[in-house]
Structure formats: structure tokens, C-alpha cells
Design a protein around this motif. Structure first.
Motif, PDB file in Angstrom:
ATOM      1  N   GLY A  54      -5.791  -8.392   5.661  1.00  0.00           N
ATOM      2  CA  GLY A  54      -6.014  -6.989   5.350  1.00  0.00           C
ATOM      3  C   GLY A  54      -4.778  -6.260   4.849  1.00  0.00           C
ATOM      4  N   VAL A  55      -3.641  -6.920   4.909  1.00  0.00           N
ATOM      5  CA  VAL A  55      -2.383  -6.281   4.503  1.00  0.00           C
ATOM      6  C   VAL A  55      -2.296  -6.135   2.980  1.00  0.00           C
ATOM      7  CG1 VAL A  55       0.113  -6.702   4.390  1.00  0.00           C
ATOM      8  CG2 VAL A  55      -1.073  -6.869   6.569  1.00  0.00           C
ATOM      9  N   GLY A  56      -3.018  -6.991   2.278  1.00  0.00           N
ATOM     10  CA  GLY A  56      -3.049  -6.859   0.825  1.00  0.00           C
ATOM     11  C   GLY A  56      -2.460  -8.046   0.081  1.00  0.00           C
ATOM     12  N   LYS A  57      -2.439  -9.184   0.729  1.00  0.00           N
ATOM     13  CA  LYS A  57      -1.884 -10.385   0.108  1.00  0.00           C
ATOM     14  C   LYS A  57      -2.634 -10.753  -1.171  1.00  0.00           C
ATOM     15  CE  LYS A  57      -3.187 -14.326   1.619  1.00  0.00           C
ATOM     16  NZ  LYS A  57      -3.441 -15.407   2.590  1.00  0.00           N
ATOM     17  N   SER A  58      -3.961 -10.842  -1.059  1.00  0.00           N
ATOM     18  CA  SER A  58      -4.746 -11.265  -2.222  1.00  0.00           C
ATOM     19  C   SER A  58      -4.584 -10.288  -3.376  1.00  0.00           C
ATOM     20  CB  SER A  58      -6.223 -11.382  -1.849  1.00  0.00           C
ATOM     21  OG  SER A  58      -6.371 -12.098  -0.653  1.00  0.00           O
ATOM     22  N   SER A  59      -4.601  -9.017  -3.051  1.00  0.00           N
ATOM     23  CA  SER A  59      -4.440  -8.000  -4.098  1.00  0.00           C
ATOM     24  C   SER A  59      -3.090  -8.147  -4.782  1.00  0.00           C
ATOM     25  CB  SER A  59      -4.548  -6.593  -3.508  1.00  0.00           C
ATOM     26  OG  SER A  59      -5.753  -6.452  -2.797  1.00  0.00           O
ATOM     27  N   SER A  89       2.802  -1.244  -4.451  1.00  0.00           N
ATOM     28  CA  SER A  89       1.378  -0.974  -4.402  1.00  0.00           C
ATOM     29  C   SER A  89       0.683  -1.867  -5.421  1.00  0.00           C
ATOM     30  CB  SER A  89       1.079   0.490  -4.730  1.00  0.00           C
ATOM     31  OG  SER A  89      -0.305   0.633  -4.992  1.00  0.00           O
ATOM     32  N   ALA A  90      -0.193  -2.721  -4.923  1.00  0.00           N
ATOM     33  CA  ALA A  90      -0.944  -3.574  -5.838  1.00  0.00           C
ATOM     34  C   ALA A  90      -1.922  -2.720  -6.633  1.00  0.00           C
ATOM     35  CB  ALA A  90      -1.699  -4.642  -5.050  1.00  0.00           C
ATOM     36  N   LYS A  91      -2.292  -1.593  -6.046  1.00  0.00           N
ATOM     37  CA  LYS A  91      -3.293  -0.732  -6.667  1.00  0.00           C
ATOM     38  C   LYS A  91      -2.730  -0.009  -7.890  1.00  0.00           C
ATOM     39  CE  LYS A  91      -6.958   2.320  -5.163  1.00  0.00           C
ATOM     40  NZ  LYS A  91      -7.523   3.001  -3.978  1.00  0.00           N
ATOM     41  N   VAL A 145     -10.294 -10.692  -3.093  1.00  0.00           N
ATOM     42  CA  VAL A 145      -9.984  -9.508  -2.298  1.00  0.00           C
ATOM     43  C   VAL A 145     -11.191  -9.211  -1.427  1.00  0.00           C
ATOM     44  CG1 VAL A 145      -9.509  -7.034  -2.421  1.00  0.00           C
ATOM     45  CG2 VAL A 145      -8.375  -8.599  -3.994  1.00  0.00           C
ATOM     46  N   LYS A 146     -10.928  -8.849  -0.176  1.00  0.00           N
ATOM     47  CA  LYS A 146     -12.017  -8.815   0.807  1.00  0.00           C
ATOM     48  C   LYS A 146     -13.133  -7.807   0.553  1.00  0.00           C
ATOM     49  CE  LYS A 146      -9.583 -11.519   2.454  1.00  0.00           C
ATOM     50  NZ  LYS A 146      -8.179 -11.582   2.203  1.00  0.00           N
ATOM     51  N   GLU A 147     -12.783  -6.589   0.101  1.00  0.00           N
ATOM     52  CA  GLU A 147     -13.875  -5.630  -0.045  1.00  0.00           C
ATOM     53  C   GLU A 147     -14.651  -5.977  -1.310  1.00  0.00           C
ATOM     54  OE1 GLU A 147     -11.645  -2.165  -1.747  1.00  0.00           O
ATOM     55  OE2 GLU A 147     -11.043  -4.026  -2.702  1.00  0.00           O
ATOM     56  N   ASP A 150       1.005   3.403  -2.056  1.00  0.00           N
ATOM     57  CA  ASP A 150       0.251   4.551  -2.593  1.00  0.00           C
ATOM     58  C   ASP A 150      -0.462   5.348  -1.498  1.00  0.00           C
ATOM     59  OD1 ASP A 150      -2.900   3.387  -2.807  1.00  0.00           O
ATOM     60  OD2 ASP A 150      -1.320   1.885  -2.823  1.00  0.00           O
ATOM     61  N   LEU A 151      -0.567   4.769  -0.317  1.00  0.00           N
ATOM     62  CA  LEU A 151      -1.314   5.439   0.753  1.00  0.00           C
ATOM     63  C   LEU A 151      -0.446   6.346   1.628  1.00  0.00           C
ATOM     64  CD1 LEU A 151      -3.790   2.676   2.025  1.00  0.00           C
ATOM     65  CD2 LEU A 151      -4.233   4.600   0.484  1.00  0.00           C
ATOM     66  N   LYS A 192       0.810  -1.221   0.000  1.00  0.00           N
ATOM     67  CA  LYS A 192       0.000   0.000   0.000  1.00  0.00           C
ATOM     68  C   LYS A 192       0.843   1.272   0.000  1.00  0.00           C
ATOM     69  CE  LYS A 192      -3.624  -2.576   2.382  1.00  0.00           C
ATOM     70  NZ  LYS A 192      -4.771  -2.592   3.270  1.00  0.00           N
TER      71      LYS A 192
HETATM   72  P1  GDP Z   1      -5.481  -9.686   2.402  1.00  0.00           P
HETATM   73  O1  GDP Z   1      -6.460  -9.873   3.514  1.00  0.00           O
HETATM   74  O2  GDP Z   1      -4.101  -9.526   2.899  1.00  0.00           O
HETATM   75  O3  GDP Z   1      -5.598 -10.705   1.328  1.00  0.00           O
HETATM   76  O4  GDP Z   1      -5.821  -8.238   1.774  1.00  0.00           O
HETATM   77  P2  GDP Z   1      -6.680  -7.880   0.466  1.00  0.00           P
HETATM   78  O5  GDP Z   1      -5.864  -8.057  -0.758  1.00  0.00           O
HETATM   79  O6  GDP Z   1      -7.991  -8.562   0.531  1.00  0.00           O
HETATM   80  O7  GDP Z   1      -6.842  -6.309   0.690  1.00  0.00           O
HETATM   81  C1  GDP Z   1      -7.400  -5.766   1.850  1.00  0.00           C
HETATM   82  C2  GDP Z   1      -7.796  -4.328   1.557  1.00  0.00           C
HETATM   83  O8  GDP Z   1      -6.649  -3.529   1.260  1.00  0.00           O
HETATM   84  C3  GDP Z   1      -8.730  -4.209   0.364  1.00  0.00           C
HETATM   85  O9  GDP Z   1      -9.652  -3.203   0.643  1.00  0.00           O
HETATM   86  C4  GDP Z   1      -7.789  -3.798  -0.757  1.00  0.00           C
HETATM   87  O10 GDP Z   1      -8.434  -3.055  -1.766  1.00  0.00           O
HETATM   88  C5  GDP Z   1      -6.792  -2.934  -0.028  1.00  0.00           C
HETATM   89  N1  GDP Z   1      -5.487  -2.922  -0.706  1.00  0.00           N
HETATM   90  C6  GDP Z   1      -4.731  -3.992  -1.041  1.00  0.00           C
HETATM   91  N2  GDP Z   1      -3.597  -3.603  -1.656  1.00  0.00           N
HETATM   92  C7  GDP Z   1      -3.640  -2.252  -1.716  1.00  0.00           C
HETATM   93  C8  GDP Z   1      -2.748  -1.245  -2.245  1.00  0.00           C
HETATM   94  O11 GDP Z   1      -1.672  -1.507  -2.765  1.00  0.00           O
HETATM   95  N3  GDP Z   1      -3.140   0.062  -2.100  1.00  0.00           N
HETATM   96  C9  GDP Z   1      -4.315   0.411  -1.493  1.00  0.00           C
HETATM   97  N4  GDP Z   1      -4.617   1.703  -1.403  1.00  0.00           N
HETATM   98  N5  GDP Z   1      -5.169  -0.519  -1.010  1.00  0.00           N
HETATM   99  C10 GDP Z   1      -4.856  -1.817  -1.113  1.00  0.00           C
END
Ligand code: GDP
Ligand code: ZN
Length: 354
Positions: free
Chosen positions: A204-209, A177-179, A222-224, A152-153, A150
Motif C-alpha cells: 500500500g506504500v506505492g511500490k507498484s505505482s 509522488s508517483a501520481k 496497482v491495487k485499486e 502529493d498528499l 505520496k
Molecule cells: P503497493 O502495494 O506498495 O504496490 O502500492 P500501490 O502502488 O498498489 O498503491 C497503493 C495505493 O496508493 C493505490 O491506491 C495508489 O493509487 C496509491 N498511490 C500510490 N502512489 C501514490 C502517490 O504518489 N500519490 C497518491 N496520492 N497515491 C498513490
């Protein structure tokens, strides 16, 4: 299908006897999903080997095994080949008596090349947790790579980057940044065909993304997920070892989520800082809080500032934590014993047995 593409090293065959090689891609209750030269298949354990005199280690996702192939039904798994890396479950729920039982079949992933240790750069950034994961990663036998997500945040991630580099102990550190796709190119060195990657991260850390971004396809949910958009819900496979289009494999098993929770020592410090704060007041820095004079814990117990109940639970958890720390030693010991028994049995059959 060529098992070499799954990272198989044929040198292993010579030392390990009959059967054809396969890799476990998912573990179900008593059935395993496998890939081998004939393609995908299911397998079951050969009972006399696995349930006999405690010899063969149960296979887990990522394991290479030898099988007797059956093209009209389940193949028979004959042997678990030696692992070059592994993660073991270490939950502290059980007591000492259960421990021996649980530890023997609790390997949750095997034969991965890299452990992507992840932390998010936004407000959830937690260096202690990252250190714990990093310790696990080093212990696994694979190469840790630290991924800060993340990017980008945050405007400037230099402070976090520096802090992480101080504890990285030689592991590479990457901000991504996966985004936006920022930083993903730098990971190409690790994402080579035949390599297997696992991820250590809190949810929530962003593994799936990240996995999806690296794979270029929707591999993990991805969770959301917006109600009106079911796209995110669809994952391409239920498999726990996934072959990506680029030839890289990802292992993601349910057990991976629990990893890292076991580090009782660090966890304890967080959960019991109301207890540990008294230690600073003890006269002796190595106070055991038992019979020492000038013990601040005893004073606090007396005054009621610290409840006896709270202290007791601290002491018993502490004991369990110590026990957990010794698991590495226990396992090494167990492995040696198993080897010795195997050697003994081999010698016995060679010389006619009795
Ligand atoms: P996991 O639980 O580790 O698999 O995390 P997810 O990939 O499901 O992501 C959890 C949240 O973080 C979601 O709302 C994603 O959209 C957000 N997220 C993941 N990667 C990034 C990123 O690189 N930048 C931003 N801004 N949000 C991200
Ligand atoms: Zn004391």
C-alpha cells in the motif's frame, strides 16, 4: 543477448570454471527461468552438484549461475556464482530444530545494487518500520536509498524528511509522488542501465505505482482496480527479475513481501507493550524478572494485573527473537564451515584422494 546488460561481471568467469554465464530471472518449484547469451531459457539444477554433499547454494532470483546450455530443452545449472548482495527470509514461525533446515535455502533475492526502502508520507508514516527496513537493507550488502512516497498528499513533508534524515545513516532520502511525477527525476542517478533495484516496503506504500512511473510502462499491478477498468490488472510479465526499457532491472519476488516482519525485537515491543510497561516499575533497571526483589512483573502476576499466560508467551517469543538475532553469526559460521569443507575436498582430490 548480452549478459553484460544484465549486470554480469565477466571477471567472475575466470575464477569459476566451466559453463556459460546466465542470470536467474524467476524461480519455480524445480525449474528456473534464465537469460544468457542465447536468450531466454529454462534450467534445472545439476543434481550431483546441488544435492550432493551439501556444497552448492541453491540459486535464487538475481543470481548469476554457470550453465550447460541446451537449445532443445532445459539447460543444466552447474554452479551458483558468489553473490554481492542478498536478502534472506527470516520468518520466526519455525522452532530451533527447523531453523537449520530452513535457513539454508532461503535467499529470496540476490545481486541487486540498490534497495529502495519505502515509506509513505501520508498518515501511514511509520519511522520505526522504516528503520527496520533500513537495517535489513544495510545488511544485504547493497546501497539503501530511502524513498518517501505520496508527497502529493501532504502539504509540508519537512518534518518527516528531517526525522528520516536523522536515522538514514548516510542513505539518500527522496520525497516523490508517483501520481504527479514529483521528485522522480532525482532518482535518475540510481536508475542506470545494468543496475538492479529491489524494493522494501509494506503493501500500500506505492511500490507498484512507483515502478510503473519509473518504467514508463505497466509492469506491476496497482491495487485499486475499478471494476470497469481492467487496465490495471494486466502486468506485462510473471517474471521476478524484470528488465525495464531503460535498461534497469527490478527484482520483485513473493518472498520480498515477508521481509521485515522478522525483526522480532521491534515487533515484540509493539505487540507486547502491555507487558513491557511493567518493566519501568522494577527496582533494578536490569531486572530479569526472575528472583530480583522489587520486581514489578512478579507483583503484577501476583495481583492478576498481568496474566501468567500472557507473560509466558512474551518470554518464549523473546527467546525466539534472541535466537533470530544470532542468525547473522550462525550464517557467517556456516559459510566458513562450507568454505573449509570445500577447500578440504579440493585438496583431497588434488592429492589423489582416499
Ligand atoms: P503497493 O502495494 O506498495 O504496490 O502500492 P500501490 O502502488 O498498489 O498503491 C497503493 C495505493 O496508493 C493505490 O491506491 C495508489 O493509487 C496509491 N498511490 C500510490 N502512489 C501514490 C502517490 O504518489 N500519490 C497518491 N496520492 N497515491 C498513490
Ligand atoms: Zn522485574
Amino acid at each position: 543477448m548480452n549478459l553484460l546488460e544484465y549486470g554480469f561481471n565477466p571477471a567472475m568467469l575466470a575464477e569459476n570454471g566451466d559453463g556459460i554465464a546466465a542470470r536467474i530471472t524467476a524461480v519455480h518449484k524445480e525449474r528456473y527461468e534464465l537469460v544468457c547469451e542465447y536468450g531466454e531459457t529454462f534450467g534445472r539444477l545439476k543434481a550431483s552438484v546441488y544435492y550432493g554433499q551439501g556444497m552448492e547454494e541453491f540459486p535464487t532470483t538475481g543470481d548469476f549461475v554457470l550453465i550447460k546450455y541446451n537449445n532443445s530443452g532445459d539447460s543444466i545449472i552447474l554452479k551458483t556464482l558468489p553473490r554481492k548482495s542478498k536478502f534472506e527470509r527470516n520468518d520466526l514461525k519455525g522452532h530451533a530444530a527447523d531453523f537449520v533446515k530452513t535457513v539454508l535455502s532461503q535467499v529470496i533475492a540476490a545481486n541487486f545494487d540498490y534497495v529502495f526502502v519505502m515509506a509513505s508520507l501520508n498518515k501511514d508514516f511509520n519511522l520505526k518500520r522504516l528503520e527496520r527496513y533500513l537495517t535489513l537493507a544495510w545488511q544485504s550488502g547493497a546501497v539503501p536509498v530511502i524513498i518517501l512516497t505520496k508527497a502529493d498528499l501532504v502539504e509540508d513533508y519537512t518534518p518527516q524528511m528531517r526525522a528520516v534524515e536523522r536515522v538514514a545513516a548516510g542513505a539518500g532520502v527522496y520525497a516523490v509522488s508517483a501520481k504527479t511525477g514529483f521528485g522522480l527525476d532525482a532518482l535518475k542517478d540510481y536508475l542506470k542501465p545494468r543496475k538492479t533495484v529491489v524494493f522494501l516496503s509494506s503493501s500500500g506504500v506505492g511500490k507498484s505505482s512507483l515502478v510503473n512511473a519509473l518504467a514508463g510502462e505497466e509492469i506491476m499491478a496497482v491495487k485499486e482496480i475499478r471494476e470497469d477498468d481492467s487496465r490495471g490488472r494486466h502486468t506485462t510479465t510473471h517474471r521476478q527479475l524484470i528488465m525495464m526499457k531503460n535498461g534497469v532491472m527490478v527484482i520483485d519476488t513473493p518472498g520480498m513481501r515477508e521481509l521485515g516482519l522478522w525483526d522480532a525485537d521491534a515487533g515484540l515491543r509493539e505487540a507486547f507493550d502491555d507487558v513491557e510497561q511493567f518493566f519501568a516499575g522494577c527496582r533494578f533497571s536490569d531486572c530479569k524478572h526472575q528472583t530480583e526483589p522489587g520486581c514489578a512483573v512478579k507483583a503484577a502476576l501476583k495481583s492478576g494485573e498481568l496474566s501468567q499466560e500472557r507473560w509466558n508467551s512474551y518470554v518464549s517469543l523473546r527467546r525466539e527473537a534472541k535466537f533470530a538475532e544470532d542468525r547473522g553469526g550462525y550464517l557467517r559460521h556456516k559459510e566458513q564451515c562450507t568454505k573449509d569443507i570445500a577447500k578440504f575436498n579440493k585438496a583431497r582430490s588434488k592429492y589423489g584422494g582416499y
